[in-house]
Design an enzyme around this catalytic site. Sequence first.
Site, PDB file in Angstrom:
ATOM      1  N   ARG A  78     -24.254 -35.647 -34.576  1.00 39.94           N
ATOM      2  CA  ARG A  78     -24.861 -36.321 -35.724  1.00 39.94           C
ATOM      3  C   ARG A  78     -23.848 -36.443 -36.859  1.00 39.94           C
ATOM      4  NH1 ARG A  78     -29.911 -32.352 -36.096  1.00 39.94           N
ATOM      5  NH2 ARG A  78     -28.168 -30.969 -35.616  1.00 39.94           N
ATOM      6  N   GLY A 115     -28.010 -21.842 -16.132  1.00 43.29           N
ATOM      7  CA  GLY A 115     -27.524 -20.575 -15.593  1.00 43.29           C
ATOM      8  C   GLY A 115     -27.144 -19.652 -16.736  1.00 43.29           C
ATOM      9  N   LYS A 156     -36.874 -18.295 -20.257  1.00 45.38           N
ATOM     10  CA  LYS A 156     -36.110 -17.056 -20.438  1.00 45.38           C
ATOM     11  C   LYS A 156     -35.755 -16.834 -21.898  1.00 45.38           C
ATOM     12  CE  LYS A 156     -32.081 -19.310 -21.053  1.00 45.38           C
ATOM     13  NZ  LYS A 156     -31.065 -19.186 -22.110  1.00 45.38           N
ATOM     14  N   SER A 203     -26.368 -14.193 -27.667  1.00 44.29           N
ATOM     15  CA  SER A 203     -27.591 -14.968 -27.488  1.00 44.29           C
ATOM     16  C   SER A 203     -28.343 -15.093 -28.809  1.00 44.29           C
ATOM     17  CB  SER A 203     -28.486 -14.300 -26.442  1.00 44.29           C
ATOM     18  OG  SER A 203     -29.808 -14.793 -26.516  1.00 44.29           O
ATOM     19  N   ARG A 204     -28.573 -16.327 -29.243  1.00 41.11           N
ATOM     20  CA  ARG A 204     -29.302 -16.556 -30.492  1.00 41.11           C
ATOM     21  C   ARG A 204     -30.730 -16.035 -30.395  1.00 41.11           C
ATOM     22  NH1 ARG A 204     -27.940 -22.826 -30.800  1.00 41.11           N
ATOM     23  NH2 ARG A 204     -27.499 -22.418 -28.620  1.00 41.11           N
ATOM     24  N   ASN A 205     -31.371 -16.248 -29.247  1.00 41.83           N
ATOM     25  CA  ASN A 205     -32.759 -15.822 -29.089  1.00 41.83           C
ATOM     26  C   ASN A 205     -32.879 -14.303 -29.131  1.00 41.83           C
ATOM     27  OD1 ASN A 205     -34.417 -18.405 -28.408  1.00 41.83           O
ATOM     28  ND2 ASN A 205     -32.529 -18.599 -27.224  1.00 41.83           N
ATOM     29  N   VAL A 207     -30.415 -23.204 -33.901  1.00 41.21           N
ATOM     30  CA  VAL A 207     -31.738 -23.245 -33.290  1.00 41.21           C
ATOM     31  C   VAL A 207     -31.872 -22.133 -32.256  1.00 41.21           C
ATOM     32  CG1 VAL A 207     -33.306 -24.603 -31.850  1.00 41.21           C
ATOM     33  CG2 VAL A 207     -31.985 -25.719 -33.668  1.00 41.21           C
TER      34      VAL A 207
END
Length: 341
Positions: free
Chosen positions: A47, A145, A200, A263-265, A288
């Site tokens: 963007r 993966g 996941k 890992s962001r999550n 995000v």
Amino acid sequence: MDFGSTPEKSAGSIEPMNVCVLGAGSWGTAIAILLARNGHDVVLWGRDDEGIASLGSIQENIQYLPGFVLPENVHVAVGEETLPEADLWVIAVPSHAVRAVCSRIPHDSPRIVIASKGLESATSMLLADVVKEAIPDSNIAAISGPNLALEIARGIPTAAVAASNNFALAELVRDIFNCRTYRVYASEDLIGVELAGSLKNVLAIGAGMSDGLGFGDNTKGALLARGLGELTRLGEAMGANSETFLGVSGVGDLFATASSNLSRNYRVGRLVGEGVSLNDALHSIGQVAEGVSTAEATLVLARKNGVAMPIFEAIDSVLRGRVTPLEAVNMLMERMPRSVD
């Protein structure tokens, strides 16, 4: 190390292709670097903002993946810039932007690879269905993966699965992406691979919450095992192959995402478990975390398919502020155990 049946081809066994990667975040940038290293000519589109605009001038994604200079065969396109024709289009934007970004792809039977992981929150649709609805003549594959962007860019060995209802396309995607540090397998289970890669992220948030609460590995192991069981039952109800969830794109991706500070999550979940508000946790991460929107969309799919998913319900309840992380754990522990796992 062997992850399964040996791919028939490796990098260099097919002619270089023109690939357009839509999405210049950390994951899209890592994909562009990987494909360029494999000898393909890559357009990386983002963007029109200051961070992406500077990417084209300095050939480095300072905002999302600093420390990696883009290979010479990566061209950066920004905003409304006209994109050249491509042999393959790779979608690597957040799930909520997938439908909109389809407008950037010529509608002449394009071959599209979905590298995004999530569900469309407004409809709870798998992203392959979103793309097919937006571009009916498209030929669609997904790749998924244990693929943390930073490790891909560093060339740390891992594996992935390329899946499509058209197995010839899955094989083509495998051959384009496959190299000595990125071992790719072909599959016809598009639903299973997409569902595993999406859900996941929700379980990774739960794992982070568990760690943030100060619980041990036993707790996290039990949570992930029960969550994987719920994911598998939903997948079977939707027509997926249960073996997919035990492979690289299933438990392999889950393990990486639910245990890594990259890992962001996981990081969002950990902060929430430590008492940080969801909004503040997301602001701290600065990118995000797909599991947040996917949690609610998953429950819509669960109800539609008649599958009980108490682990996912508990995680979503915490994210929506209905219960605290500790209350969610207590609710799960007080449930009557099933006779079998």
